[in-house]
Motif scaffolding. Structure first.
Motif, mmCIF file in Angstrom:
data_model
loop_
_atom_site.group_PDB
_atom_site.id
_atom_site.type_symbol
_atom_site.label_atom_id
_atom_site.label_comp_id
_atom_site.label_asym_id
_atom_site.label_seq_id
_atom_site.Cartn_x
_atom_site.Cartn_y
_atom_site.Cartn_z
ATOM 1 N N SER A 58 2.463 10.572 13.383
ATOM 2 C CA SER A 58 1.734 9.323 13.170
ATOM 3 C C SER A 58 2.194 8.683 11.864
ATOM 4 O O SER A 58 2.511 9.376 10.899
ATOM 5 C CB SER A 58 0.226 9.571 13.142
ATOM 6 N N ILE A 59 2.270 7.356 11.873
ATOM 7 C CA ILE A 59 2.641 6.578 10.692
ATOM 8 C C ILE A 59 1.394 5.859 10.200
ATOM 9 O O ILE A 59 0.694 5.200 10.983
ATOM 10 C CB ILE A 59 3.720 5.522 11.035
ATOM 11 N N GLY A 60 1.100 5.981 8.925
ATOM 12 C CA GLY A 60 -0.078 5.318 8.375
ATOM 13 C C GLY A 60 0.251 4.552 7.112
ATOM 14 O O GLY A 60 1.202 4.881 6.408
ATOM 15 N N VAL A 61 -0.539 3.532 6.854
ATOM 16 C CA VAL A 61 -0.453 2.811 5.585
ATOM 17 C C VAL A 61 -1.862 2.699 5.026
ATOM 18 O O VAL A 61 -2.753 2.145 5.681
ATOM 19 C CB VAL A 61 0.173 1.410 5.743
ATOM 20 N N LEU A 62 -2.065 3.264 3.845
ATOM 21 C CA LEU A 62 -3.315 3.081 3.113
ATOM 22 C C LEU A 62 -3.140 1.818 2.294
ATOM 23 O O LEU A 62 -2.478 1.813 1.253
ATOM 24 C CB LEU A 62 -3.591 4.289 2.215
ATOM 25 N N PHE A 63 -3.671 0.708 2.796
ATOM 26 C CA PHE A 63 -3.454 -0.586 2.165
ATOM 27 C C PHE A 63 -4.235 -0.686 0.852
ATOM 28 O O PHE A 63 -5.241 0.002 0.654
ATOM 29 C CB PHE A 63 -3.851 -1.720 3.124
ATOM 30 N N THR A 64 -3.746 -1.549 -0.025
ATOM 31 C CA THR A 64 -4.348 -1.653 -1.354
ATOM 32 C C THR A 64 -5.809 -2.088 -1.287
ATOM 33 O O THR A 64 -6.582 -1.823 -2.195
ATOM 34 C CB THR A 64 -3.562 -2.655 -2.216
ATOM 35 N N GLU A 65 -6.202 -2.761 -0.184
ATOM 36 C CA GLU A 65 -7.597 -3.215 -0.061
ATOM 37 C C GLU A 65 -8.551 -2.081 0.294
ATOM 38 O O GLU A 65 -9.758 -2.249 0.249
ATOM 39 C CB GLU A 65 -7.707 -4.312 1.008
ATOM 40 N N GLY A 66 -8.028 -0.917 0.703
ATOM 41 C CA GLY A 66 -8.896 0.229 0.966
ATOM 42 C C GLY A 66 -8.922 0.697 2.402
ATOM 43 O O GLY A 66 -9.426 1.773 2.693
ATOM 44 N N HIS A 67 -8.391 -0.077 3.355
ATOM 45 C CA HIS A 67 -8.396 0.318 4.759
ATOM 46 C C HIS A 67 -7.061 0.960 5.128
ATOM 47 O O HIS A 67 -6.068 0.822 4.418
ATOM 48 C CB HIS A 67 -8.651 -0.886 5.662
ATOM 49 N N GLY B 139 0.822 -1.191 0.000
ATOM 50 C CA GLY B 139 0.000 0.000 0.000
ATOM 51 C C GLY B 139 0.857 1.242 0.000
ATOM 52 O O GLY B 139 2.047 1.206 -0.303
ATOM 53 N N PHE B 140 0.239 2.372 0.358
ATOM 54 C CA PHE B 140 0.922 3.671 0.364
ATOM 55 C C PHE B 140 1.209 4.036 1.810
ATOM 56 O O PHE B 140 0.295 4.244 2.610
ATOM 57 C CB PHE B 140 0.039 4.725 -0.296
ATOM 58 N N ALA B 141 2.505 4.120 2.168
ATOM 59 C CA ALA B 141 2.907 4.442 3.538
ATOM 60 C C ALA B 141 3.228 5.919 3.645
ATOM 61 O O ALA B 141 3.793 6.509 2.717
ATOM 62 C CB ALA B 141 4.111 3.603 3.943
ATOM 63 N N TYR B 142 2.884 6.529 4.803
ATOM 64 C CA TYR B 142 3.142 7.952 4.972
ATOM 65 C C TYR B 142 3.340 8.266 6.456
ATOM 66 O O TYR B 142 2.906 7.517 7.346
ATOM 67 C CB TYR B 142 1.989 8.786 4.419
#
Length: 650
Positions: A484-493, A475-478
C-alpha cells in the motif's frame, strides 16, 4: 556491567580538522616566556596567551573528569583543547583565562556567549555540552567537529560546485532562521566559523559576538565582526545601528566566496575593505561560469540598504535553488575534490532532496521562545568564581530543552466536516498515549518475566518499506510491505491505496474515535480528492523508480487498515508509529528494528535485508537476535525504550 570504563588513549585530532582555527601543532608550555629580540618593538600580547594549559584531568563542579588531549588551536582570547570523558566521548574545550577577564564588560560578554550558546538546540549549530571553571580558567565544552570548516574546504578546493553550495546554504539558512526566531543575531558568520560534523553536516559555532535583538534593544551599535564579512550598517556605528540583516549580508558574502573562491571585498588593507563595503564596490569574475541565478541572489543579499535584502524565507524561494542539481547529502569526498555523483542527480531527485533538506533543518518549524539574559545569568553568588549557578552546572542543560507539542493539524478540505480541533486533537493524543502506555507496560512485564508472548501467534509485522519526506509542500509519503502507498498530508489526513488497485482509503481525524477510515471504490471517488491522487501517483512512480524495499521478504498479511499515524526524525534516524501498535526505528547505520503487537514481538532487518522476528522475551534472554545479531542491540534497545517514554511524556 560497570558503568565506568578505564580511560582510553586519545585519538589524534588533526589540527586542521577541529572546530577551532588551526594555528599551531604544539601544546603551549605552561608559564613559558619568549624574550623579544633587541631593537624590535614588543607586540601587543594576545589575551589567549594568558590561558594556561589545563591540567591532565579537569573536573567540573560535580566531580566529572575530562582528560585533556591535544592542543587544537586558538582565537583572539581563547585556546581550544581536546577533552575526553570516562565513557570515551571526545569534545572540544574552549578555554578562557580568568586573567583575561579584566572588567565587568568582558565578564558580561563571556557569560552572555555561554547563555546564548547553551540555550541553542539545532542540528546545524555546534552543540553546547557543559561549562565549568577552575582557579585559572573557564572551560566551555562543545561538540567536536572533526571534518574541518568551510574555510578549510575552500582553501583545498579553491571553488565549490553550485550543487554543493545549494546544500550548504539551506543548512546555514536553517540554523540562522532558528537563531533569528529566538531573537539572536550571530554577527560573526563566516566560513571559518562553520564546521563539518562526522556526517559532513554544517554546524555554526563561535557565539562570542552573538547578541539579542528585542523590543528593548531593537538595534545594536557596536562595530564588530570580521572585516571581509562586516555589513555596511555595522560600519555606521552609533549613527546607524544594525539588526538581523547583518547575518543576511554575511550569508551573501559566504555564497560569493564559495562560488568564486574569495570574499567580494577582499584587499590587503583593512581600510580598503571597509571603503569597498561602504560603496558596494565588487565585481563578478568575467571568466566564471557561475549561473546568472546565483549572481542575482548574491546581488540582492549584498544590498547596501539592509531593508532591501531578502528575508531567509525569500532567499529559499529564489530560482537558484530550483534550477540545478541538489544532492541528498555531502560526503567526505567533498573535502578534497569535486564529488563525482553530482552530474547524475535528476531534476525530480533534486526537488525531493531540497524538500528533505529543508525539513531536516527545520525551515517550517513553529517559532521558538526567544532567548533571555537574566540578571542571575550574569551575577556570581560565590566569591572567587566567575560562572553563576544558573550557567555553570552541566545537569541543568534540560532547563533549556525545547519540547515540541504533538503536531497534528485539522484537515480543512471540502470532504471533511469542520470539526473542533481541540476535541479531536485531544482524542488523537489520547489514542497515541494509550498505544504507547500499553506497549511500555508490556515491555516492562516481559522484561520482569511476568508476561510471555505466545510464539504460536508470531507473525511478521507490517513495515514502512520506502519513504519520502516532502512535508515542505505535500506531506510524508511511504510504502508499506503490503504494497500500500500512503501519504500523510501536512493538513493531518492520510490517503492510502494499493498498487495495481484503483480503490483508496481516506483516514481523517475524528472527534469520536480519533481517526475515521473511509473506503472508496473508483466510481465513488470524491472529486475533491483529485489533487491527493495526483500526489500519490507521483510518489508511487518515484519510489518504484528510485527506492529499494527495506527487506527481501515480500510475504506479509494484506491488511488495508494499517496506516502511519506519526513519525519523528532526529540525529539517530527516524521513528514510525503505525496504527496497529507497531513502532519502527530506522537507524543511521541502516539497521532497522520494529517493536510490534504492542511490545510482544521484535523484528530486526539488517542492511543486507535479512529479517528475523522473535518474541521479545527470547531476544532479551539471549541478549541479541539469534540469526541476525546486531553489535549495538543493547544500546539501540535502550534508546527505543527511551524514545517511547519521551513520546508518552510529550
Amino acid at each position: 556491567m560497570s558503568s565506568k570504563r578505564p580511560l582510553q588513549p586519545l585519538n589524534d585530532v588533526h589540527l586542521n580538522k577541529a572546530n577551532v582555527p588551526p594555528l599551531t601543532a604544539k601544546t603551549p608550555i605552561k608559564g613559558s616566556v619568549t624574550k623579544p629580540e633587541a631593537g624590535k618593538k614588543k607586540k601587543r600580547e594576545k589575551l589567549s596567551s594568558l590561558c594556561k594549559t589545563p591540567p591532565s584531568i579537569v573536573k567540573n563542579r560535580h566531580g566529572r573528569g575530562y582528560r585533556r588531549g591535544h592542543f587544537l588551536g586558538e582565537g583572539g582570547f581563547a585556546r581550544c583543547f581536546q577533552m575526553k570523558d570516562d565513557t570515551g566521548r571526545t569534545f572540544a574545550a574552549k578555554t578562557v583565562a580568568k586573567a583575561s577577564i579584566k572588567n565587568e564588560k568582558t565578564k558580561t560578554k563571556l557569560l552572555s556567549e555561554i547563555k546564548i550558546h547553551k540555550s541553542m538546540s539545532h542540528p546545524n549549530i555546534v552543540e553546547f555540552i557543559d561549562c565549568f571553571e577552575d582557579d585559572v580558567n573557564v572551560y566551555i565544552l562543545l561538540e567536536i567537529c572533526p571534518n574541518q570548516s568551510l574555510m578549510d574546504l575552500l582553501k583545498t578546493r579553491k571553488i565549490l560546485t553550485e550543487a554543493e553550495a545549494r546544500y550548504f546554504m539551506v543548512q546555514i539558512i536553517g540554523a540562522v532562521k532558528y537563531l533569528h526566531r529566538r531573537k539572536v543575531v550571530h554577527r560573526d558568520l563566516k566560513l571559518g566559523n562553520i564546521f563539518f560534523d562526522p556526517q559532513m553536516n554544517l554546524k555554526i559555532g563561535d557565539f562570542g559576538l552573538a547578541t539579542i535583538i528585542n523590543s528593548a534593544h531593537p538595534k545594536r551599535y557596536t562595530i564588530c565582526g570580521t572585516p571581509n564579512y562586516i555589513a555596511p550598517e555595522v560600519l555606521g556605528g552609533k549613527e546607524v545601528g544594525h539588526g538581523f540583516e547583518v547575518d543576511i549580508w554575511a550569508i551573501g558574502i559566504m555564497l560569493y566566496a564559495m562560488l568564486f573562491g574569495k570574499p567580494p571585498f577582499q584587499a590587503k588593507d583593512v581600510q580598503v575593505i571597509y571603503e569597498r563595503i561602504k560603496t558596494n564596490d565588487y565585481k563578478f569574475p568575467p571568466d566564471s561560469t557561475v549561473s546568472l541565478e546565483a549572481r542575482q541572489l548574491i546581488r540582492d543579499m549584498l544590498s547596501t540598504d539592509p531593508y532591501q535584502r531578502p528575508s531567509l524565507d525569500q532567499i529559499l524561494n529564489y530560482d537558484w535553488f530550483k534550477c540545478g542539481a541538489f544532492p541528498s547529502h555531502v560526503t567526505v569526498e567533498s573535502l578534497k575534490q569535486k564529488p563525482k555523483h553530482l552530474a547524475f542527480i535528476t531534476k525530480e531527485e533534486s526537488m525531493i532532496n531540497l524538500a528533505n533538506c529543508k525539513q531536516m533543518v527545520g525551515i517550517n518549524d513553529v517559532p521558538k521562545h526567544p532567548v533571555e539574559i537574566l540578571r542571575t545569568d550574569l551575577e556570581s553568588e560565590r566569591p572567587k568564581t566567575l560562572l553563576p549557578h544558573s550557567l555553570s552546572p552541566d545537569n541543568n542543560k534540560n532547563k533549556y530543552k525545547e519540547v515540541s507539542p504533538v503536531n497534528i493539524k485539522p484537515y480543512k478540505s471540502k470532504i471533511s466536516n469542520q470539526l473542533s480541533k481541540a476535541k479531536y486533537d485531544n482524542k488523537m493524543v489520547l489514542m497515541l498515549s494509550e498505544s504507547l502506555s500499553t506497549t511500555l507496560k508490556n515491555i516492562k512485564d516481559i522484561e520482569s518475566g511476568q508476561l510471555q508472548p505466545n510464539p504460536e501467534l508470531l507473525q511478521r509485522p507490517q513495515l514502512v518499506s520506502k519513504w519520502v519526506d516532502y512535508s515542505n509542500k505535500h506531506g510524508f509519503a511511504y510504502q508499506l510491505s503490503n504494497n500500500s502507498i500512503g501519504v500523510l498530508f501536512t493538513e493531518g489526513h492520510t490517503v492510502l491505496k494499493f498498487q495495481n488497485r484503483d480503490d483508496i482509503y481516506l483516514i481523517l481525524p475524528d472527534e469520536e474515535c480519533g481517526w475515521k477510515v473511509d473506503h472508496f471504490a473508483p466510481e465513488e471517488m470524491p472529486k475533491s480528492l483529485t489533487n491527493e491522487m495526483q500526489v500519490i501517483e507521483f510518489f508511487d512512480k518515484y519510489m518504484t523508480a528510485h527506492l529499494s524495499d527495506v527487506s527481501s521478504d515480500t510475504t506479509s498479511i494484506q491488511n488495508a487498515g494499517i496506516f502511519l499515524r506519526r513519525y519523528t526524525r532526529d540525529d539517530n534516524g527516524i521513528m514510525f508509529e503505525l496504527s496497529n501498535g507497531s513502532y519502527q526505528f530506522n537507524f543511521k547505520d541502516h539497521h532497522k528494528i520494529v517493536i510490534s503487537d504492542y511490545g510482544h514481538y521484535i523484528t530486526h532487518i539488517t542492511p543486507n535485508k535479512e529479517i528475523e522476528t522473535l518474541p521479545l522475551d527470547y531476544v532479551l534472554e539471549n541478549g541479541n537476535f539469534y540469526e541476525t545479531a546486531d553489535d549495538y542491540f543493547t544500546v539501540k534497545y535502550n534508546f527505543m525504550k527511551h524514545a517511547l517514554r519521551e513520546k508518552l511524556s510529550i
